[in-house]
Design a protein around this motif. Sequence first.
Motif, PDB file in Angstrom:
ATOM      1  N   GLU A  88     -12.158 -16.228   7.440  1.00 27.76           N
ATOM      2  CA  GLU A  88     -12.563 -15.944   6.467  1.00 27.76           C
ATOM      3  C   GLU A  88     -13.950 -16.347   5.582  1.00 27.76           C
ATOM      4  OE1 GLU A  88      -9.463 -15.452   3.611  1.00 27.76           O
ATOM      5  OE2 GLU A  88      -8.838 -17.460   4.269  1.00 27.76           O
ATOM      6  N   LYS A  89     -14.745 -15.954   5.445  1.00 28.77           N
ATOM      7  CA  LYS A  89     -16.328 -16.341   4.022  1.00 28.77           C
ATOM      8  C   LYS A  89     -15.876 -17.729   3.667  1.00 28.77           C
ATOM      9  CE  LYS A  89     -18.748 -12.268   5.837  1.00 28.77           C
ATOM     10  NZ  LYS A  89     -19.456 -10.872   6.201  1.00 28.77           N
ATOM     11  N   LYS A  90     -14.565 -16.592   2.914  1.00 28.29           N
ATOM     12  CA  LYS A  90     -13.970 -17.277   1.312  1.00 28.29           C
ATOM     13  C   LYS A  90     -12.951 -17.413   1.575  1.00 28.29           C
ATOM     14  CE  LYS A  90     -14.023 -17.052  -3.516  1.00 28.29           C
ATOM     15  NZ  LYS A  90     -14.646 -16.004  -4.854  1.00 28.29           N
ATOM     16  N   VAL A  91     -12.708 -18.594   1.432  1.00 26.84           N
ATOM     17  CA  VAL A  91     -10.906 -18.731   1.375  1.00 26.84           C
ATOM     18  C   VAL A  91     -10.015 -18.195   0.595  1.00 26.84           C
ATOM     19  CG1 VAL A  91      -8.737 -20.386   0.676  1.00 26.84           C
ATOM     20  CG2 VAL A  91     -10.903 -21.220   1.719  1.00 26.84           C
ATOM     21  N   GLY A  92      -8.883 -17.143   0.960  1.00 21.88           N
ATOM     22  CA  GLY A  92      -8.267 -16.001  -0.084  1.00 21.88           C
ATOM     23  C   GLY A  92      -9.252 -14.393   0.157  1.00 21.88           C
ATOM     24  N   SER A  93      -9.931 -14.363   0.908  1.00 23.60           N
ATOM     25  CA  SER A  93     -10.611 -13.056   0.454  1.00 23.60           C
ATOM     26  C   SER A  93     -10.101 -12.060   1.784  1.00 23.60           C
ATOM     27  CB  SER A  93     -12.177 -13.266   0.677  1.00 23.60           C
ATOM     28  OG  SER A  93     -12.114 -13.417   2.649  1.00 23.60           O
ATOM     29  N   LEU A  94      -9.158 -12.760   2.610  1.00 25.18           N
ATOM     30  CA  LEU A  94      -8.602 -11.607   3.625  1.00 25.18           C
ATOM     31  C   LEU A  94      -7.541 -11.477   2.835  1.00 25.18           C
ATOM     32  CD1 LEU A  94      -9.004 -13.326   6.980  1.00 25.18           C
ATOM     33  CD2 LEU A  94     -10.390 -11.480   5.734  1.00 25.18           C
ATOM     34  N   ILE A  95      -6.839 -12.262   2.520  1.00 19.43           N
ATOM     35  CA  ILE A  95      -4.765 -11.945   1.491  1.00 19.43           C
ATOM     36  C   ILE A  95      -5.516 -10.612   0.718  1.00 19.43           C
ATOM     37  CG2 ILE A  95      -4.765 -13.555   0.317  1.00 19.43           C
ATOM     38  CD1 ILE A  95      -1.991 -10.886   2.276  1.00 19.43           C
ATOM     39  N   THR A  96      -6.554 -11.442  -0.209  1.00 21.21           N
ATOM     40  CA  THR A  96      -6.764 -10.632  -1.223  1.00 21.21           C
ATOM     41  C   THR A  96      -6.779  -8.915  -0.880  1.00 21.21           C
ATOM     42  OG1 THR A  96      -7.432 -12.438  -2.130  1.00 21.21           O
ATOM     43  CG2 THR A  96      -8.481 -10.289  -3.360  1.00 21.21           C
ATOM     44  N   THR A  97      -8.313  -8.809   0.076  1.00 23.53           N
ATOM     45  CA  THR A  97      -8.512  -7.139  -0.031  1.00 23.53           C
ATOM     46  C   THR A  97      -7.512  -6.370   0.911  1.00 23.53           C
ATOM     47  OG1 THR A  97     -10.953  -8.018   1.081  1.00 23.53           O
ATOM     48  CG2 THR A  97     -10.407  -5.769   2.097  1.00 23.53           C
ATOM     49  N   PHE A  98      -6.621  -7.477   2.232  1.00 22.70           N
ATOM     50  CA  PHE A  98      -5.510  -6.815   2.184  1.00 22.70           C
ATOM     51  C   PHE A  98      -4.320  -5.915   1.294  1.00 22.70           C
ATOM     52  CE2 PHE A  98      -1.045  -7.495   3.525  1.00 22.70           C
ATOM     53  CZ  PHE A  98      -0.507  -6.154   4.535  1.00 22.70           C
ATOM     54  N   ASN A  99      -4.071  -6.805   0.075  1.00 19.61           N
ATOM     55  CA  ASN A  99      -3.454  -6.274  -0.776  1.00 19.61           C
ATOM     56  C   ASN A  99      -4.062  -5.744  -1.486  1.00 19.61           C
ATOM     57  OD1 ASN A  99      -1.023  -8.614  -0.698  1.00 19.61           O
ATOM     58  ND2 ASN A  99      -2.313 -10.010  -1.640  1.00 19.61           N
ATOM     59  N   GLN A 100      -5.038  -5.396  -1.320  1.00 19.47           N
ATOM     60  CA  GLN A 100      -5.701  -4.214  -2.226  1.00 19.47           C
ATOM     61  C   GLN A 100      -5.780  -2.903  -1.593  1.00 19.47           C
ATOM     62  OE1 GLN A 100      -9.702  -6.559  -3.988  1.00 19.47           O
ATOM     63  NE2 GLN A 100      -9.088  -5.205  -4.537  1.00 19.47           N
ATOM     64  N   THR A 101      -5.406  -3.133   0.058  1.00 15.99           N
ATOM     65  CA  THR A 101      -5.154  -1.926   0.309  1.00 15.99           C
ATOM     66  C   THR A 101      -4.435  -1.317   1.138  1.00 15.99           C
ATOM     67  OG1 THR A 101      -7.031  -3.224   2.390  1.00 15.99           O
ATOM     68  CG2 THR A 101      -7.995  -2.144   0.927  1.00 15.99           C
ATOM     69  N   LYS A 102      -3.504  -1.976   1.109  1.00 16.43           N
ATOM     70  CA  LYS A 102      -2.261  -2.399   1.965  1.00 16.43           C
ATOM     71  C   LYS A 102      -1.539  -1.057   1.808  1.00 16.43           C
ATOM     72  CE  LYS A 102       0.855  -4.687  -0.858  1.00 16.43           C
ATOM     73  NZ  LYS A 102       2.038  -5.719  -0.787  1.00 16.43           N
ATOM     74  N   ASN A 103      -1.584   0.062   0.673  1.00 14.76           N
ATOM     75  CA  ASN A 103      -0.916   1.343   0.482  1.00 14.76           C
ATOM     76  C   ASN A 103      -1.619   1.876   1.536  1.00 14.76           C
ATOM     77  OD1 ASN A 103       0.858  -0.185  -1.243  1.00 14.76           O
ATOM     78  ND2 ASN A 103       0.145   1.023  -2.918  1.00 14.76           N
ATOM     79  N   TYR A 104      -2.722   2.100   1.990  1.00 15.89           N
ATOM     80  CA  TYR A 104      -3.250   3.843   2.342  1.00 15.89           C
ATOM     81  C   TYR A 104      -2.567   3.496   3.742  1.00 15.89           C
ATOM     82  CZ  TYR A 104      -7.937   5.502   3.847  1.00 15.89           C
ATOM     83  OH  TYR A 104      -8.495   6.953   4.168  1.00 15.89           O
ATOM     84  N   PHE A 105      -2.530   1.932   4.060  1.00 13.26           N
ATOM     85  CA  PHE A 105      -2.060   2.180   5.573  1.00 13.26           C
ATOM     86  C   PHE A 105      -0.661   1.837   5.863  1.00 13.26           C
ATOM     87  CE2 PHE A 105      -5.321  -1.852   5.178  1.00 13.26           C
ATOM     88  CZ  PHE A 105      -3.916  -3.196   5.561  1.00 13.26           C
ATOM     89  N   SER A 106       0.239   1.708   4.518  1.00 16.80           N
ATOM     90  CA  SER A 106       1.362   0.775   5.675  1.00 16.80           C
ATOM     91  C   SER A 106       2.314   1.524   5.834  1.00 16.80           C
ATOM     92  CB  SER A 106       1.958   0.910   3.728  1.00 16.80           C
ATOM     93  OG  SER A 106       1.807   2.835   3.133  1.00 16.80           O
ATOM     94  N   ARG A 107       2.141   2.724   6.177  1.00 16.25           N
ATOM     95  CA  ARG A 107       2.555   3.677   7.464  1.00 16.25           C
ATOM     96  C   ARG A 107       2.657   3.591   9.158  1.00 16.25           C
ATOM     97  NH1 ARG A 107       2.856   9.702   6.249  1.00 16.25           N
ATOM     98  NH2 ARG A 107       5.037   9.982   7.972  1.00 16.25           N
ATOM     99  N   ALA A 108       2.020   2.644   8.819  1.00 21.54           N
ATOM    100  CA  ALA A 108       1.026   2.341  10.751  1.00 21.54           C
ATOM    101  C   ALA A 108       1.716   1.237  11.224  1.00 21.54           C
ATOM    102  CB  ALA A 108      -0.339   1.804  10.143  1.00 21.54           C
TER     103      ALA A 108
END
Length: 904
Positions: free
Chosen positions: A402-422
Amino acid sequence: MSLSIYTYSNPYEINNEPYWDSIRNCAHFCVSQTMVNGLSAVYDELDNGQLATVEELAEALYPRWFDTKTYIEQYTILTNTLDKVTPNIEPDRWKKIKQSLRFNKSALLDSIRLMAEMGLLLKNIKIKKITEEQMYLVAAYNAILRGENAEIFALKKNFSESEIDNAVKTALVAKDKRRGKEVKSIESVDCNTVVIHGIHQFTPTILSMLEEVSKYKRVVLLFNYQQQYNEIYQTWLDVYSCFDLNIKSQFNNEFKPTTLLQPSYEGNMLADQIGKLSNGIIIEKSKDINNVKVVEFDNITEFSAYVARIYEEAAKDFHADEHKNGSVLSYMKEQFYSANNSVNDILKVYFPEQFGERHFLAYPIGHFFVAVTNMWDSENGGIRIENMNDIAECLYSGALYEKKVGSLITTFNQTKNYFSRATKLKGDSETDGVIDLLKKLKKQMSKLNKGKIEYIEQLAKLSYFNVELDEIDELIEALEALNTITKIFYEDFENENNNFKHFYEKLKDFVETQILPTADAESEFQDILLRLLVRLEEIEKIETTSTFDCLKDTMAYYLKQESQKGESANWIVRDFQQIDGDILKSSTQDPDIIYHFACVSDSDMNVKREDQFPWPLTIEFFERAYEPLDWKYQVYVKARKEFKHFKRYALIYGLEFNRCKFKLSFIKNDDDKENELYYILKLLGVKTEKNIHDTTEVHEKQNITFDLGKNTNNFVDLDGFRRRICGYRFALESLIENGTKYQDRFLQTKYLEIILANNVRRKLEGQIATEAIMNEALDDSAERLRRYFRFLNESEITDIKSNAKNAIIHQALQDGKIKQFPKVTDIDSEMMRKKEEFIYLHLENENQENVLLGKFNDLTMAEKKQFLPDNLKNASYDKEANIWCQWCAVREKCLENYKSLVEI
């Protein structure tokens, strides 16, 4: 077999016993490390390298049996055995039984190991007297013994004299080696005599060790026994009489309470009264114990908080002391011993550093390996997502770029509802995976940014439409890397011979090349990684082929780093089994230290040992279904049965031989039950008093400052409404996030309901209000919107349409009184706008008061002036908890609502 049994009346005067001179320079092995410490404190002549624990002696004699590698091999053999066994019973029934056995496989293995340690002969088991579960246990063990790996389940016997001698000497120096200290010389120790101190709960390995050692050496068993309190001490005689040896005792130096020992006199007198009453001697309560009180804690949490305060004070003293004599525990002004040790489960959460070094798998990178293992579908050869938290663990671990520490989990938390049924990372022709859905989200965001999508303003309030396109790209790349890494580890696992070895070779390479180079050279974690690699060096010895499920079950054993030099106590509150050693240190301590004996309720003092035997073994199995062949069997079973009497012995021992102050306490409410004070204390007329804890602790108020950013001169009325409701919400939403951003699934669902009703209302203004027209409009708008709310299933969409319909009928059609949809006025538009921002504009508390009354009125001039930069910088942003918290978009960041629920 050279085995003898002696007792002593007073642990402070063992050196006055007639046998002392014959054993003092010999090898002494104690039931616990606390007893080693206690004897060292009292007897200088025993502090010359001849003191160790019985456990260390057993491990020195049976190193292979206690080796993790052996346990894993045994676990694997049991797994393969269960997979191969096909008993002559109905297939469906066997399938259910097999699932149960697999679920309890660890307990099943512990039972087999116990049977092996005891040397049970399967032919002597009375099959008609055992349970169905025990039948499967016997069958599994029998299959193992008939297989080619039976020797792995055999406890070694028939040692040579040199092997016994080496084991004794190895055990004596084991502690110093483990702690990384200079090893004391044991040349002057007489290793021809082995003294065993204070064992009440004999294990089969200890009993086998005693049998083997006594073939070549004189073995002396020692324990405390007081004839004056014979009823309480009878439990010791009951256990040791099973050795069928003469127990040699003399009672010339039994302790009597004396006022010369003023700090401990009350406790000593209480012990004397308990002992006499237990003997059936009716006595009048001594005035010397009139002031004794038992502290009553309402529940385990209150007791934990009390212990925590003592520990925190000790930690401060420890860190302030330049000399640091001992550990934090030794600085505690109260030393705790509990008849119920569950309090440590709570304390472990708050003080993990006190409970030993964390396992490698407890670190984020360890969570990564656990998570990818959880997600791997061994049957279909790919990742199967059952819990999105597994992906979150991988992204948080640092194992993925990840380019910046914590960026992956931050993006994941913001978007996870969108794909939560996968249920997959990458989809197929039928269903989309997480990566596919992220690519669709990215396309929708591109259209949104270009203004080529409807509902622009409304979708902007969803968290997953508030990430940058390059952040989604970064997340997609990380998930594709995760998919690749997982396949490297597991794709061919089921088809390989010696698959455990190959797996851990891959894992070792991954740690060396991907993880270790990124670890801070000075960090504790790098040291743990290096010691883990030492552990993994042993993979060349692994000759195991088994199932993927077996790999999952045993991973925690393989990935345990080599022990660090030194050791941690692994507790803050000791259990009653540690009293008889620790209490001896009180004679050399500050008399103002308090020995606190906790959980002295009837239920905790009389509870039978729940883990007496591993499932499915029971006491009935040993008493009815097996014909014992030797003394070891009798001793072991008797010791297990007598554990219920051990705690009252430990309490009287602690009170009698303590030389400092003391305190008693119990927990009134536990597991929805109300506990009673230990009956013998009640018979003595000992009173209780409620714990008084300080609730006046001052909580420091945090000063929050914000970068006002681009909103400085662009505040609107909605920002003022937020500020009226809660200053902290205004600070987060208006000053930091530039408006409402719904991230919580529950709120996103409610938000869709509101915008659906608003859109349909605008669409139908002026039309005739028939149900068919309304349903058609709802279906059409819901279909257009649902592509942006992919986490909702068909049933949820139906409920949302129903709720939106009811809202329209109630608000626009006045519960059906109006037959034509009215024009959407400016007032209606304002209400819609506010609802999209705040969900509800009217909320009633339990007193049926509208807590939002007046919150949405026009802003005054004074309120508008609050938005001036200087006023914002100097303002306070206090949290205001109320029922509106559950509808707040930043409730997961604030947590004030959860705090208020706890305080209630």
